[in-house]
Design a protein around this motif. Sequence first.
Motif, mmCIF file in Angstrom:
data_model
loop_
_atom_site.group_PDB
_atom_site.id
_atom_site.type_symbol
_atom_site.label_atom_id
_atom_site.label_comp_id
_atom_site.label_asym_id
_atom_site.label_seq_id
_atom_site.Cartn_x
_atom_site.Cartn_y
_atom_site.Cartn_z
ATOM 1 N N TYR A 464 0.580 -1.422 -0.061
ATOM 2 C CA TYR A 464 -0.302 0.406 -0.078
ATOM 3 C C TYR A 464 0.549 1.451 -0.145
ATOM 4 O O TYR A 464 1.173 1.987 -1.000
ATOM 5 N N LEU A 465 1.951 0.920 0.947
ATOM 6 C CA LEU A 465 2.697 2.894 1.273
ATOM 7 C C LEU A 465 3.748 2.645 -0.595
ATOM 8 O O LEU A 465 4.056 3.705 -0.674
ATOM 9 N N ARG A 466 3.848 1.387 -0.572
ATOM 10 C CA ARG A 466 5.288 1.590 -1.921
ATOM 11 C C ARG A 466 4.008 2.092 -2.945
ATOM 12 O O ARG A 466 4.972 3.027 -4.401
ATOM 13 N N VAL A 467 2.366 1.486 -3.698
ATOM 14 C CA VAL A 467 2.122 2.675 -4.610
ATOM 15 C C VAL A 467 1.572 4.295 -3.633
ATOM 16 O O VAL A 467 1.638 4.828 -4.730
ATOM 17 N N LEU A 468 1.718 4.543 -2.652
ATOM 18 C CA LEU A 468 1.440 5.565 -2.515
ATOM 19 C C LEU A 468 2.249 6.528 -2.838
ATOM 20 O O LEU A 468 2.231 7.493 -3.766
ATOM 21 N N ASP A 469 3.222 5.987 -2.527
ATOM 22 C CA ASP A 469 4.911 6.762 -2.576
ATOM 23 C C ASP A 469 5.555 6.822 -4.272
ATOM 24 O O ASP A 469 5.239 7.496 -4.585
ATOM 25 N N HIS A 470 4.481 6.181 -4.935
ATOM 26 C CA HIS A 470 4.614 5.912 -6.430
ATOM 27 C C HIS A 470 3.826 6.690 -7.008
ATOM 28 O O HIS A 470 4.765 7.848 -7.902
ATOM 29 N N LEU A 471 2.692 7.119 -6.369
ATOM 30 C CA LEU A 471 1.936 7.932 -6.736
ATOM 31 C C LEU A 471 2.872 9.363 -6.666
ATOM 32 O O LEU A 471 2.102 10.271 -7.491
ATOM 33 N N ARG A 472 3.132 9.494 -5.548
ATOM 34 C CA ARG A 472 3.464 11.159 -4.868
ATOM 35 C C ARG A 472 4.654 11.549 -6.365
ATOM 36 O O ARG A 472 4.876 12.345 -6.301
ATOM 37 N N SER A 473 5.618 10.040 -6.398
ATOM 38 C CA SER A 473 6.941 10.196 -6.750
ATOM 39 C C SER A 473 6.399 10.426 -8.323
ATOM 40 O O SER A 473 7.076 11.798 -9.203
ATOM 41 N N ALA A 474 6.027 9.630 -9.116
ATOM 42 C CA ALA A 474 5.788 10.131 -10.322
ATOM 43 C C ALA A 474 4.294 10.820 -10.895
ATOM 44 O O ALA A 474 3.664 11.022 -12.591
ATOM 45 N N HIS A 475 2.826 11.289 -10.166
ATOM 46 C CA HIS A 475 2.367 11.905 -10.269
ATOM 47 C C HIS A 475 2.069 13.252 -9.061
ATOM 48 O O HIS A 475 1.343 13.270 -8.036
ATOM 49 N N PRO A 476 3.212 13.950 -8.462
ATOM 50 C CA PRO A 476 3.174 15.303 -7.834
ATOM 51 C C PRO A 476 1.805 15.823 -8.052
ATOM 52 O O PRO A 476 2.031 16.629 -5.801
#
Length: 686
Positions: A464-476
């Motif tokens: 869950y946190l990996r996906v959220l971290d990806h969202l934040r970095s890839a789609h800031p």
Amino acid sequence: MTYQRWTLRTENTSYTVRLSPDGPWVELDAWGPLGVEDGPSALDWSRRTHFITPADAAPAEYLPYGTRPFTGSELVASSPDGDRGSWWEFDHAEAEETALRFAFRDEQLGLRTVLHYETVPGTDVILRWAEFTATRELRLERLDSAAVNIPITGVARLTYLTGQWSQEFQRTQLDLPRGTFTIGSLQGVPGHAYAPWLALQDADGPAAYGIALAWPGNWHMTAEAEPGGSVRVRAGRVPHEGAVLLAPGETLATPRLACAFSPEGLDGLSRVWHRYERHLTGERLQRPRKVLYNSWEATGFDVEAAGQLELAKTAADIGAELFVVDDGWFTGRADDTAGLGDWWPDPAAFPQGFDQFIADVRALGLDFGLWIEPESVSPGSRLHAEHPEWVYRIEGRPGRLVRNQLLLDLGRTDVQDFVIGTLDRLLGTYDIGYLKWDMNRPPTERGRPGAGRVDLDAEHVAGYLRVLDHLRSAHPDVTVEGCAGGGGRIEHTTIARTDVVWPSDNTAPLDRLRIQHGFLHAHAPHVMSSWVTDAPGVFDPRPRSLAFRFVNAMCGVLGIGADLRAWTPEQRAEAAGWIARYKEVRDVIHHGEARLLGAPDEPSCGVQYDAGDRTVVAALSTGRLDGAPLVPGRPARLRLRGLEPAARYRDTATGTSYGGAHLLHHGLPFAWSADHDADLVVLLRE
């Protein structure tokens, strides 16, 4: 007696620990306002014990079962040969201005433990956690983050947040003179029944201590009022399998436990948490939270382009800045029995194409958002047909449906990759500026056949946190809303990675007031999404005006979820006026210091926000509206707090000027009536 002591200092508090003279452990010496450590420790004790050990009576910060056998331990470890317990030795301490580390070792068991303490810049929060390294295979049955000693002298008053679906964040209190009190969740998320947050006070004193666990999985908090008057709280994650196995050379860290203190009681403690959550939000705090319109309550699953655009135009006309299409936009989703997992826009609902629909919404001057539930899958979906192994399941056992759906095992890397790929495809293909992440069922048959040694709860959290971290970095630039059937997954790891959270699916005015009152004890206004809807009361059916609904929703991040097509021109005009007023003060609401005025059980209550020279007061009448007050009567008043007694404050709407001492002592007057049950007052310090 001379101790070796270490002190961490925050903006307004200090936290002092010492090495115990009685054994190999660290214990609390002092915690409170700056300077509280200057004197004999209030936690000193006689060191006389009977039928317990000194370790059981000490205000220890962390101890294993074995060393502390009777009164609650934070770590229960065992070896493959069955030896259960640890009798560790102190190794060394490392001290920095903002951090402490204490290392312990148990050579016979094969375990090294490091206790961590760390201050958070600009706040009065101290983070605590533990880290374990094994030199041989070990089984950890309990692995709490910390034990928190509460330096009170009388009966402990516990404040916690309880509820159920649609009734989350109910502020609840309990006096605990002796005994054990436990809250927690085994639902794979923090859950609706209890929030991972606890406040403790002397029953007859104002100062408040608080803890909050940063963990979006299974958890517990256990408070123990022990012999001799000590109060100690253990908190941490709860492994789904009943224990975690550590391999030789493996290191495991527990979740962070945030610890806070305020001399100003629960209200002051709430501001400590608010400042901490503004810190977690970081630079995203500077992005204005847009006024949202969500079409769910207007159309449900009946999503089609023409009807959505009609709603979007009306929303734009009253001043909304963002249009969100909720559940029902994707293929096969006529109701809640199908479609989850097949995240493709339904061509029948958007005959001109989904990209054209979004362009039409944006042409109205609105940003565009979309709902998604990426952890869930419908049994009849294409995704489930192609990957039945991706759901939680136990071999030979039937998989139960909850809300007609199954839950994906997000601990699997391939499931994480699928979710990340889905989000990247949607956000990369379409002009989407807002994403609402929902989760509407807990795991039931929680297994992964053939996986061997697993820690399913922690692996799901990591996914869950990996996906959220990806969202934040890839789609800031995408705004992310966190939701789990309402407020089922609200804690600090989620808040650090999202922009807003959804406290409850219940939007009825008086019900929502009570939910928000509890929510604001633990969480900041800038993360609290709140809608104006047409919903009748579920638990409190008394009617309230459109003004009440708006003022209540403006206490956080304003949204609208009503069926605007059914509103009269007069209602739309009133709504436009409230939205315009909100836009003028939302920076104060989201960046300022909030003070809770009264409570929903009182005839009048509200929230006060202060930033610079402006004070905003959201005032609400929760009492009778059938002609009260009786003649001769006089206005209700809300006493403000935190103002300068010698200053003057002018009501920007009426021009009325008040002395600060008057507002502090007598309060701001409100003449409530059946036609006037809420108000938003803006005061300017002159």
